[in-house]
Design a protein around this motif. Structure first.
Motif, short mmCIF file in Angstrom:
data_model
loop_
_atom_site.label_atom_id
_atom_site.label_comp_id
_atom_site.label_asym_id
_atom_site.label_seq_id
_atom_site.Cartn_x
_atom_site.Cartn_y
_atom_site.Cartn_z
N GLY A 87 0.81 -1.21 0.00
CA GLY A 87 0.00 0.00 0.00
C GLY A 87 0.84 1.27 0.00
N MET A 88 0.21 2.35 0.42
CA MET A 88 0.86 3.66 0.42
C MET A 88 1.34 4.04 1.81
SD MET A 88 0.57 4.46 -2.77
CE MET A 88 0.79 6.23 -2.96
N GLY A 89 2.22 5.05 1.87
CA GLY A 89 2.76 5.51 3.13
C GLY A 89 2.09 6.78 3.61
N GLN A 240 -0.31 10.51 -0.69
CA GLN A 240 0.57 9.64 0.09
C GLN A 240 1.78 9.22 -0.72
OE1 GLN A 240 -3.27 7.31 1.07
NE2 GLN A 240 -1.76 6.55 2.51
N GLU A 241 2.87 8.99 0.01
CA GLU A 241 4.10 8.53 -0.63
C GLU A 241 4.01 7.05 -0.99
OE1 GLU A 241 7.93 10.94 0.82
OE2 GLU A 241 6.99 9.82 2.43
N ARG A 242 4.65 6.67 -2.08
CA ARG A 242 4.73 5.25 -2.43
C ARG A 242 5.73 4.57 -1.52
NH1 ARG A 242 5.76 4.22 -8.62
NH2 ARG A 242 5.40 2.11 -7.84
N GLN A 243 5.39 3.37 -1.07
CA GLN A 243 6.30 2.59 -0.24
C GLN A 243 7.17 1.74 -1.15
OE1 GLN A 243 5.64 1.64 3.63
NE2 GLN A 243 3.42 1.72 3.59
N ILE A 244 8.37 2.21 -1.42
CA ILE A 244 9.26 1.49 -2.33
C ILE A 244 10.27 0.61 -1.60
CG2 ILE A 244 9.02 3.25 -4.12
CD1 ILE A 244 11.76 4.32 -3.28
N SER A 247 9.70 -3.22 -2.13
CA SER A 247 10.07 -3.64 -3.48
C SER A 247 11.58 -3.70 -3.64
CB SER A 247 9.48 -2.68 -4.52
OG SER A 247 8.06 -2.69 -4.48
#
Length: 253
Positions: A87-89, A240-244, A247
């Motif tokens: 999900g997102m941060g 929201q920030e992408r949770q990279i 990955s």
């Protein structure tokens, strides 16, 4: 263990697969459990949905952070397949002066504090400016009202037609007494000598008629239209920030 992970687990379990969910938080449900105000989605409903997935035989291991408590190599060795559904941060910085001042809040964290044992933010009698006009911004604004704010304004650089919040959420926010300042762009957060928020400096915007890559009209500042808006708190709600990190831990670009 959020909505995407639970949905994937449900479908895989229904196809006869043995599924294990790894969830970093103490409870599963993700945004539904922690990030949506209770008067719109009670936490009990989210946890009921988690329970329905468990009844399909899905095991949920909470309090386990992938990349810290268990590695990608360990997971790949134990399972035939791994589904990433982090999900997102939280809300990213918007890049203006004064974001570090006392009284500036992340919208997601603000809502979270109303649904956990964390100390709740004291907004009683305060003037609050919410920057953004999406679904999370609406939640932050209506949450601020319920937390006792005397006045809540949503600051958005475009118009109602371009806002990303749903129409019914917009109507709900108006019913809650939230005010909307359209075509208004925040330039900096102003504080006093103690580091507390006192004002939000803004500039009026106009729509040029040109469209950006997202298909929405491009706003442009109106020269000399800067003004100070007295506020006690500012809530950042611009997405929201992408949770990279997850990955990257699995070696995916």
């Amino acid at each position: 263990g959020g909505p995407a992970g639970l949905s994937a687990a449900r479908e895989l379990a229904r196809k006869g697969m043995q599924v294990v969910i790894y969830e970093a938080r103490e409870q599963a449900g993700g945004l539904d459990t922690y990030g949506i105000v209770s008067f719109r989605l009670p936490q009990s409903i989210s946890l009921w949905e988690v329970e329905q997935v468990q009844k399909l035989g899905v095991e949920i291991k909470t309090g386990v952070r992938v990349g810290t408590d268990i590695s990608a190599d360990e997971l790949l060795a134990q399972y035939d397949a791994v589904v990433l559904a982090a999900g997102m941060g939280y809300v990213p910085p918007i890049g203006i002066e004064g974001e570090q001042l006392e009284g500036v809040y992340d919208a997601i964290q603000l809502v979270e504090q109303t649904k956990t044992s964390l100390p709740s933010v004291n907004l009683i009698g305060q003037k609050v400016a919410v920057i953004g006009a999406g679904n999370t911004a609406i939640d932050a604004a209506t949450c601020s009202v319920r937390l006792g704010a005397s006045n809540v304004k949503m600051i958005y650089r475009r118009t109602q037609e371009e806002m990303t919040a749903y129409d019914f959420e917009y109507e709900f926010a108006k019913q809650e007494g939230v005010e909307f300042r359209w075509l208004t762009l925040p330039k900096r957060v102003v504080g006093d000598e103690t580091g507390k928020v006192t004002h939000l400096e803004c500039v009026q915007m106009t729509l040029t008629g040109e469209t950006g890559r997202d298909g929405r009209l491009v706003p442009t500042p109106v020269t000399g239209s800067e003004f100070l808006l007295p506020v006690d708190a500012v809530v950042l709600a611009i997405g929201q920030e992408r949770q990279i990190g997850l990955s990257e831990h699995f070696g995916l670009s």
